[in-house]
Design a protein around this motif. Structure first.
Motif, short mmCIF file in Angstrom:
data_model
loop_
_atom_site.label_atom_id
_atom_site.label_comp_id
_atom_site.label_asym_id
_atom_site.label_seq_id
_atom_site.Cartn_x
_atom_site.Cartn_y
_atom_site.Cartn_z
N ALA A 5 -52.03 -19.74 -18.40
CA ALA A 5 -52.03 -20.41 -19.63
C ALA A 5 -50.91 -20.49 -20.62
O ALA A 5 -50.45 -21.52 -20.84
N ASN A 6 -50.39 -19.00 -20.75
CA ASN A 6 -49.03 -19.09 -21.60
C ASN A 6 -48.01 -19.55 -20.83
O ASN A 6 -47.11 -20.03 -21.43
N CYS A 7 -47.70 -19.44 -19.56
CA CYS A 7 -46.75 -20.00 -18.94
C CYS A 7 -46.68 -21.74 -18.86
O CYS A 7 -45.92 -22.05 -19.14
N VAL A 8 -48.17 -22.31 -18.85
CA VAL A 8 -48.08 -23.63 -19.01
C VAL A 8 -47.54 -24.09 -20.31
O VAL A 8 -46.83 -25.05 -20.64
N ILE A 9 -48.10 -23.41 -21.38
CA ILE A 9 -47.59 -23.77 -22.85
C ILE A 9 -46.26 -23.54 -23.00
O ILE A 9 -45.53 -24.38 -23.50
N TYR A 10 -45.67 -22.50 -22.33
CA TYR A 10 -44.14 -22.43 -22.77
C TYR A 10 -43.32 -23.40 -21.96
O TYR A 10 -42.64 -23.96 -22.56
N SER A 11 -43.80 -23.79 -20.78
CA SER A 11 -43.24 -24.93 -20.02
C SER A 11 -43.31 -26.30 -20.75
O SER A 11 -42.27 -26.93 -20.88
N ASN A 12 -44.32 -26.53 -21.29
CA ASN A 12 -44.57 -27.71 -22.24
C ASN A 12 -43.87 -27.90 -23.34
O ASN A 12 -43.22 -28.90 -23.77
N ALA A 13 -43.59 -26.66 -23.98
CA ALA A 13 -43.00 -26.63 -25.27
C ALA A 13 -41.60 -26.86 -24.76
O ALA A 13 -40.79 -27.57 -25.55
N CYS A 14 -41.09 -26.13 -23.66
CA CYS A 14 -39.82 -26.24 -23.31
C CYS A 14 -39.28 -27.76 -23.05
O CYS A 14 -38.22 -28.29 -23.28
N ALA A 15 -40.34 -28.56 -22.42
CA ALA A 15 -40.11 -29.96 -21.98
C ALA A 15 -39.88 -30.71 -23.24
O ALA A 15 -39.29 -31.64 -23.34
#
Length: 105
Positions: free
Chosen positions: A36-46
């Motif tokens: 979940a943290n990886c998905v949140i980080y990826s969305n924030a980067c995008a």
């Protein structure tokens, strides 16, 4: 006597199996949190990349300190209030003797 020893061994094996299962569950929960943290980080980067690249492509300067994935400027936490700051009208248009009658009925 020998049967009781096997029963104790069976209970011990069940308890150890449960502890192994609970350890496995803890690892699954940690993995899910990491995912979940990886998905949140990826969305924030995008979001940051799209918010920075589109103004830069148009020639506008980009200030990354002002970019936030949270929309807060349209949210009113305690509702919207309209304040009327004009002073109230203090004139009293009363008939004579309305406040202090003379005593006659």
């Amino acid at each position: 006597m020998l049967l009781k020893g096997y029963q104790r061994l069976g209970y011990t094996n069940r308890a150890e199996a449960f502890h192994g299962f609970s350890d496995w569950l803890k690892e699954i929960i940690k993995f899910n949190e990491l995912l979940a943290n990886c998905v949140i980080y990826s969305n924030a980067c995008a979001i940051t990349a799209s918010a920075a690249n589109s103004p830069a492509a148009e020639g506008h300067p980009v200030d990354l300190a002002m970019i936030s994935p949270c929309i807060a400027h349209t949210i009113r936490r305690f509702g919207g209030f309209a304040l009327d700051l004009t002073p109230p009208d203090t004139r009293l248009d009363l008939a004579p003797g309305a406040l202090f009658p003379t005593g006659r009925v």
